[in-house]
Design a protein around this motif. Structure first.
Motif, PDB file in Angstrom:
ATOM      1  N   ASP A  69     -40.881 -58.882 -93.231  1.00  0.00           N
ATOM      2  CA  ASP A  69     -40.943 -60.068 -94.086  1.00  0.00           C
ATOM      3  C   ASP A  69     -41.661 -61.213 -93.384  1.00  0.00           C
ATOM      4  OD1 ASP A  69     -39.528 -61.432 -96.635  1.00  0.00           O
ATOM      5  OD2 ASP A  69     -39.498 -62.810 -94.940  1.00  0.00           O
ATOM      6  N   TRP A  71     -35.726 -57.523-100.264  1.00  0.00           N
ATOM      7  CA  TRP A  71     -34.476 -57.577 -99.507  1.00  0.00           C
ATOM      8  C   TRP A  71     -33.338 -56.801-100.170  1.00  0.00           C
ATOM      9  CZ3 TRP A  71     -33.223 -59.162 -94.717  1.00  0.00           C
ATOM     10  CH2 TRP A  71     -34.191 -59.892 -94.009  1.00  0.00           C
ATOM     11  N   CYS A 103     -32.064 -53.598 -98.434  1.00  0.00           N
ATOM     12  CA  CYS A 103     -31.376 -53.936 -97.181  1.00  0.00           C
ATOM     13  C   CYS A 103     -29.957 -54.420 -97.454  1.00  0.00           C
ATOM     14  CB  CYS A 103     -32.178 -55.007 -96.434  1.00  0.00           C
ATOM     15  SG  CYS A 103     -31.389 -55.562 -94.915  1.00  0.00           S
TER      16      CYS A 103
END
Length: 388
Positions: free
Chosen positions: A4, A23, A26
Motif C-alpha cells: 500500500d 485492505w 487482510c
C-alpha cells in the motif's frame, strides 16, 4: 502495508474506496485468525474451517509475503548497492508468488492424492534363517479424519496398494486419528479388510490431549480408540509390550513378561512396541523396560515407535533392537531439491538410517492433519529382511 505504501500511495494514487477494498482480505484474515486462535482444542471439530483457513493463507497471505520480501530486498539493493532505474525485486516477487500459489494448489489437489510404494532390502547377521525374505509393510500417520468427504477415494486407493503387496506382516506406527476416535469409527470399513491383523502403536495424535476434556473423559476417549483398533479393526496394539512371531508354522503368541526364552529360538522374531516417546510438547509415555521384559538378549527385535527422535535418545543406547520403524514427521509433507523443513529439528526425519548394523526407517506416512503434499507422496514402505 508495504504494498500500500510503496505502490498505491506513492505511484498509482488509487481512490480511497479502492484502497479499502485492498485492505479487506487482510482484515478478513485477521478476524479469521483470531477466531481460529480462540478455539480451545488443537483444531476445530469440523476441519472444513481449518482447511478453508489454510487455503486463504496460501492464496492471499503467502504470495503477498513472498512479493514483499523480494520487493523490499530489491528496493534496499537499488538504494544502496546497485543503483538502477527499476526495482527488479518486485518482478521476481511477482513470479515467485505465482509459482508459490501454483505449487500450493498442486499440493492440495494432485500432490495429496499421490501414493508411492517404496521397497527397502535390509541384511542382518542375526536374523533367524526362517525369516530370510520376510516382508514387512510399514505404514504410519493415517490421520483418518482428513479423509472424510471427497478424499475418501485417496484412502481407498491406499488400501488397494496395501492389499496388492501381499506381505507377511503389516506394522502401523501411530497417529491413526487426528483428534477423536469417531474418525476411526466412520472409516473403519474402508481400512479393515486391507489391514487386518496389523501390529500397531500409538502416536501423539492418538492421545486425548488435542481436545480439552477432564482427565476422566480423556481416559474414556483413550479406551474408545483402543477398542476401535483392537475390536473393530482387529489390530494388535502394543502399549509397552511385545509380540513374538514364529515361523514356518506362523503361530503368533503375545508375550507379556514371561516366556522370554522362546524369543531366543531360531524360528522367531520379536516386535516391541511402546507408547509415544517424544520430546516436549509431544507425549513421553514409553516404558521400554516393561516392553522388553522377558525378551532374550539374543532375540531379533523390531521396535515400533512413533517418534523417530527416540532412536538416538533411547533405543540405541538402552535396547538391542536391530530395526526400528517410525513415522511422525510425514517427511515434512514437502521436499524442495532434497531439503525438508523437518530436517531443521530432527537428525532422522525421513528414510533409512544405519548405525553399526542397526537400522531406523522413518516413513512419510499416509496422510496428515493438513491435506497437502509437494514432492513427498503418501508412502507405503515394504521392508524385506535378509539373512546375511
Amino acid at each position: 502495508m508495504y504494498i500500500d505504501m510503496h505502490y498505491f500511495h506513492k505511484h498509482y494514487h488509487i481512490k480511497r474506496w479502492q484502497r479499502v477494498l485492498w485492505w479487506m482480505p487482510c482484515l478478513m484474515m485477521i478476524v479469521y485468525t483470531c477466531a481460529m486462535a480462540s478455539i480451545d482444542n488443537f483444531a476445530p471439530s469440523d476441519l472444513t474451517w481449518l482447511n478453508t483457513y489454510l487455503v486463504l493463507i496460501g492464496l492471499f497471505v503467502a504470495p503477498k509475503a513472498i512479493f514483499t520480501v523480494c520487493s523490499s530486498i530489491g528496493w534496499i539493493l537499488r538504494k544502496t548497492i546497485i543503483p538502477t532505474r527499476r526495482n527488479y525485486g518486485h518482478y521476481i516477487g511477482l513470479l515467485a508468488g505465482v509459482i508459490a500459489v501454483a505449487a500450493y494448489l498442486y499440493g492440495l489437489t494432485v500432490g495429496v492424492a499421490r501414493i508411492r510404494v517404496r521397497h527397502v532390502n535390509l541384511y542382518f547377521d542375526s536374523l533367524p534363517a526362517a525369516f530370510d525374505g520376510y516382508r514387512i509393510l510399514h505404514v504410519s500417520d493415517m490421520h483418518l479424519g482428513t479423509f472424510d468427504g471427497w478424499r475418501r477415494t485417496i484412502l481407498e486407493a491406499e488400501m488397494d496398494s496395501i492389499k496388492a503387496q501381499k506381505v507377511d506382516m503389516i506394522c502401523f506406527t501411530g497417529d491413526l486419528q487426528n483428534m477423536r476416535p469417531q474418525e476411526v469409527e466412520r472409516l473403519q470399513n474402508t481400512i479393515r479388510a486391507a489391514m487386518m491383523g496389523t501390529i500397531s502403536v500409538l502416536g501423539n495424535h492418538d492421545y486425548a490431549e488435542y481436545v480439552k476434556h477432564t482427565p476422566t473423559i480423556e481416559a474414556r476417549i483413550m479406551r474408545q480408540l483402543l477398542a476401535e483398533e483392537r475390536d473393530s479393526l482387529h489390530w494388535i496394539v502394543l502399549n509397552n509390550d511385545h509380540l513374538t512371531v514364529y515361523r514356518p508354522k506362523d503361530v503368533r503368541k503375545a508375550v507379556s513378561g514371561k516366556g522370554g526364552d522362546k524369543a531366543q529360538e531360531n524360528d522367531s522374531i520379536v516386535f516391541v512396541g511402546t507408547e509415544n516417546d517424544g520430546r516436549p510438547p509431544f507425549p513421553e509415555r514409553a516404558d521400554w523396560k516393561k516392553a522388553f521384559r522377558g525378551v532374550g538378549s539374543s532375540a531379533f527385535v523390531i521396535a515400533l515407535q512413533h517418534d523417530p527422535s527416540a532412536w538416538e535418545r533411547t533405543i540405541l543406547p538402552k535396547t538391542h533392537a536391530q530395526l526400528t520403524l517410525s513415522g511422525h514427521t510425514h517427511g515434512g509433507q514437502m521436499q524442495i531439491l532434497g531439503h525438508r523443513l523437518t530436517q531443521l529439528t530432527l537428525h532422522e526425519d525421513y528414510g533409512l538410517y544405519e548405525r553399526q548394523g542397526r537400522y531406523l526407517y522413518v516413513t512419510a506416512g499416509l496422510g496428515g492433519l493438513v491435506p497437502f503434499r509437494l514432492n513427498m507422496p503418501n508412502e507405503i514402505a515394504v521392508i524385506t529382511l535378509h539373512r546375511r
